[in-house]
Motif scaffolding. Sequence first.
Motif, PDB file in Angstrom:
ATOM      1  N   ARG A 138       0.827  -1.202   0.000  1.00  0.00           N
ATOM      2  CA  ARG A 138       0.000   0.000   0.000  1.00  0.00           C
ATOM      3  C   ARG A 138       0.863   1.255   0.000  1.00  0.00           C
ATOM      4  NH1 ARG A 138      -1.824  -4.225   2.053  1.00  0.00           N
ATOM      5  NH2 ARG A 138      -0.650  -4.104   3.954  1.00  0.00           N
ATOM      6  N   ALA A 139       1.809   1.297  -0.906  1.00  0.00           N
ATOM      7  CA  ALA A 139       2.712   2.448  -0.981  1.00  0.00           C
ATOM      8  C   ALA A 139       1.958   3.673  -1.493  1.00  0.00           C
ATOM      9  CB  ALA A 139       3.873   2.140  -1.908  1.00  0.00           C
ATOM     10  N   ILE A 140       2.299   4.807  -0.928  1.00  0.00           N
ATOM     11  CA  ILE A 140       1.684   6.058  -1.371  1.00  0.00           C
ATOM     12  C   ILE A 140       2.597   6.678  -2.421  1.00  0.00           C
ATOM     13  CG2 ILE A 140       0.890   8.331  -0.661  1.00  0.00           C
ATOM     14  CD1 ILE A 140       0.485   7.107   2.154  1.00  0.00           C
ATOM     15  N   VAL A 141       2.184   6.529  -3.665  1.00  0.00           N
ATOM     16  CA  VAL A 141       2.945   7.035  -4.800  1.00  0.00           C
ATOM     17  C   VAL A 141       1.974   7.800  -5.690  1.00  0.00           C
ATOM     18  CG1 VAL A 141       4.347   6.387  -6.795  1.00  0.00           C
ATOM     19  CG2 VAL A 141       4.506   5.056  -4.700  1.00  0.00           C
ATOM     20  N   ASP A 142       2.434   8.917  -6.231  1.00  0.00           N
ATOM     21  CA  ASP A 142       1.577   9.664  -7.153  1.00  0.00           C
ATOM     22  C   ASP A 142       1.201   8.767  -8.326  1.00  0.00           C
ATOM     23  OD1 ASP A 142       1.783  11.901  -5.583  1.00  0.00           O
ATOM     24  OD2 ASP A 142       3.456  12.741  -6.717  1.00  0.00           O
ATOM     25  N   GLY A 143      -0.049   8.741  -8.650  1.00  0.00           N
ATOM     26  CA  GLY A 143      -0.518   7.916  -9.757  1.00  0.00           C
ATOM     27  C   GLY A 143      -1.230   6.678  -9.252  1.00  0.00           C
ATOM     28  N   ALA A 144      -1.503   5.803 -10.161  1.00  0.00           N
ATOM     29  CA  ALA A 144      -2.257   4.583  -9.854  1.00  0.00           C
ATOM     30  C   ALA A 144      -1.321   3.393  -9.694  1.00  0.00           C
ATOM     31  CB  ALA A 144      -3.267   4.330 -10.962  1.00  0.00           C
ATOM     32  N   VAL A 145      -0.551   3.366  -8.623  1.00  0.00           N
ATOM     33  CA  VAL A 145       0.374   2.273  -8.346  1.00  0.00           C
ATOM     34  C   VAL A 145      -0.134   1.525  -7.119  1.00  0.00           C
ATOM     35  CG1 VAL A 145       2.733   1.679  -7.719  1.00  0.00           C
ATOM     36  CG2 VAL A 145       2.322   3.555  -9.303  1.00  0.00           C
ATOM     37  N   SER A 146      -0.300   0.221  -7.249  1.00  0.00           N
ATOM     38  CA  SER A 146      -0.813  -0.542  -6.111  1.00  0.00           C
ATOM     39  C   SER A 146       0.293  -1.014  -5.181  1.00  0.00           C
ATOM     40  CB  SER A 146      -1.615  -1.744  -6.601  1.00  0.00           C
ATOM     41  OG  SER A 146      -0.788  -2.620  -7.335  1.00  0.00           O
ATOM     42  N   GLU A 147       1.501  -1.186  -5.697  1.00  0.00           N
ATOM     43  CA  GLU A 147       2.624  -1.588  -4.859  1.00  0.00           C
ATOM     44  C   GLU A 147       3.932  -1.227  -5.543  1.00  0.00           C
ATOM     45  OE1 GLU A 147       1.823  -5.770  -4.391  1.00  0.00           O
ATOM     46  OE2 GLU A 147       2.983  -6.291  -6.144  1.00  0.00           O
ATOM     47  N   VAL A 148       4.964  -1.059  -4.732  1.00  0.00           N
ATOM     48  CA  VAL A 148       6.298  -0.778  -5.251  1.00  0.00           C
ATOM     49  C   VAL A 148       7.257  -1.786  -4.626  1.00  0.00           C
ATOM     50  CG1 VAL A 148       5.869   1.682  -5.594  1.00  0.00           C
ATOM     51  CG2 VAL A 148       6.827   0.909  -3.428  1.00  0.00           C
ATOM     52  N   GLY A 149       8.403  -1.992  -5.253  1.00  0.00           N
ATOM     53  CA  GLY A 149       9.353  -2.923  -4.681  1.00  0.00           C
ATOM     54  C   GLY A 149      10.572  -3.116  -5.550  1.00  0.00           C
ATOM     55  N   VAL A 150      11.420  -4.028  -5.118  1.00  0.00           N
ATOM     56  CA  VAL A 150      12.639  -4.373  -5.842  1.00  0.00           C
ATOM     57  C   VAL A 150      12.823  -5.888  -5.809  1.00  0.00           C
ATOM     58  CG1 VAL A 150      13.811  -2.199  -5.317  1.00  0.00           C
ATOM     59  CG2 VAL A 150      14.144  -4.155  -3.822  1.00  0.00           C
TER      60      VAL A 150
END
Length: 160
Positions: A138-150
């Motif tokens: 549930r990352a808060i990123v500008d735009g429609a991103v549901s998750e971030v990671g590496v």
Amino acid sequence: CRSRHRAALRQQLIEPTKFFPIYPLVWCGRASTDWEQSLPSDKIFLHRLAVLARVGCRGPDLRALEVDLEASIDLGMASSSDNLSDTANYANLARDISDALEGSLHSDFAEAADAAAAFLLLREPRITEVFLTLREPRAIVDGAVSEVGVSVTRKRCSTE
């Protein structure tokens, strides 16, 4: 060795009820060749492991993350002995990942994933390669991103 492999496969087609191993490495009893090394390696995996991690330069806040792990390990001994001590234990892998991520502050996701992968290679000598994905659902990123990671891949260094 290859001719024995082909013969066994032909025999298996003729007598399908009779079991023949399909990996020539079992029959040869010698060092593997380039051809044999191209066979797929065994893997242990954990998907969507929920962990708390100290990631980011803002402070020691714990963040809820998910981890996917795929570890290369020889499962031949474990499959023939049916003994848990001949393989890596899922619970121990999960605990090691959690300890590596929660135990110290990591500057970013890449450093945290690298630390967890290195810790697994250090703790479990049977693992030869680790593919680890670290994500924040549930990352808060500008735009429609549901998750971030590496994702990182780390291999054990050869001591030969």
